[in-house]
Design a protein around this motif. Sequence first.
Motif, PDB file in Angstrom:
ATOM      1  N   GLN A  19       0.824  -1.207   0.000  1.00 21.61           N
ATOM      2  CA  GLN A  19       0.000   0.000   0.000  1.00 21.61           C
ATOM      3  C   GLN A  19       0.857   1.255   0.000  1.00 21.61           C
ATOM      4  O   GLN A  19       0.505   2.252  -0.649  1.00 21.61           O
ATOM      5  N   GLY A  49      -6.774   2.908  -9.807  1.00 22.28           N
ATOM      6  CA  GLY A  49      -7.325   1.686  -9.264  1.00 22.28           C
ATOM      7  C   GLY A  49      -6.158   0.739  -9.067  1.00 22.28           C
ATOM      8  O   GLY A  49      -5.198   0.759  -9.834  1.00 22.28           O
ATOM      9  N   TYR A  50      -6.192  -0.053  -8.050  1.00 24.60           N
ATOM     10  CA  TYR A  50      -5.055  -0.934  -7.765  1.00 24.60           C
ATOM     11  C   TYR A  50      -5.540  -2.260  -7.205  1.00 24.60           C
ATOM     12  O   TYR A  50      -6.665  -2.385  -6.739  1.00 24.60           O
ATOM     13  N   ALA A  51      -4.664  -3.231  -7.301  1.00 20.22           N
ATOM     14  CA  ALA A  51      -4.933  -4.546  -6.728  1.00 20.22           C
ATOM     15  C   ALA A  51      -3.613  -5.125  -6.239  1.00 20.22           C
ATOM     16  O   ALA A  51      -2.569  -4.906  -6.849  1.00 20.22           O
ATOM     17  N   LYS A  68     -12.531  -1.977 -10.689  1.00 20.57           N
ATOM     18  CA  LYS A  68     -13.612  -1.617  -9.768  1.00 20.57           C
ATOM     19  C   LYS A  68     -13.185  -0.441  -8.881  1.00 20.57           C
ATOM     20  O   LYS A  68     -13.942   0.514  -8.688  1.00 20.57           O
ATOM     21  N   LYS A  69     -11.965  -0.488  -8.360  1.00 21.46           N
ATOM     22  CA  LYS A  69     -11.462   0.605  -7.520  1.00 21.46           C
ATOM     23  C   LYS A  69     -11.255   1.874  -8.336  1.00 21.46           C
ATOM     24  O   LYS A  69     -11.503   2.976  -7.849  1.00 21.46           O
ATOM     25  N   ARG A  72     -14.620   3.518  -8.783  1.00 22.95           N
ATOM     26  CA  ARG A  72     -15.049   4.065  -7.485  1.00 22.95           C
ATOM     27  C   ARG A  72     -14.322   5.377  -7.214  1.00 22.95           C
ATOM     28  O   ARG A  72     -14.916   6.364  -6.792  1.00 22.95           O
ATOM     29  N   ASN A  73     -13.009   5.427  -7.500  1.00 17.67           N
ATOM     30  CA  ASN A  73     -12.245   6.639  -7.269  1.00 17.67           C
ATOM     31  C   ASN A  73     -12.647   7.764  -8.220  1.00 17.67           C
ATOM     32  O   ASN A  73     -12.632   8.932  -7.833  1.00 17.67           O
TER      33      ASN A  73
END
Length: 77
Positions: A19, A49-51, A68-69, A72-73
């Motif tokens: 992170q 977006g990250y994973a 998806k992130k 959302r951001n």
Amino acid sequence: MAFRLGGDEFTLILQPGDQHSVDSINERLAVEISNTNFLTELNFSVSVGYAHWQMGEDVNSLFAIADKKLYRNKKHK
């Protein structure tokens, strides 16, 4: 490593991929954009977006999580 996926989408593979790495890259992008007159005049922005890879995940699941992130951001800007 950085790769262009197409259009205005890019992917980065970070090592270490924790992170802190994501936050650091995000902060550096924001600073560079705000310090570049041409980009600020164009009202340029970035959404991330990250994973984080977990045992058993494949590339498709990582992209789905990151996508998806990302969306959302984008909504929270």
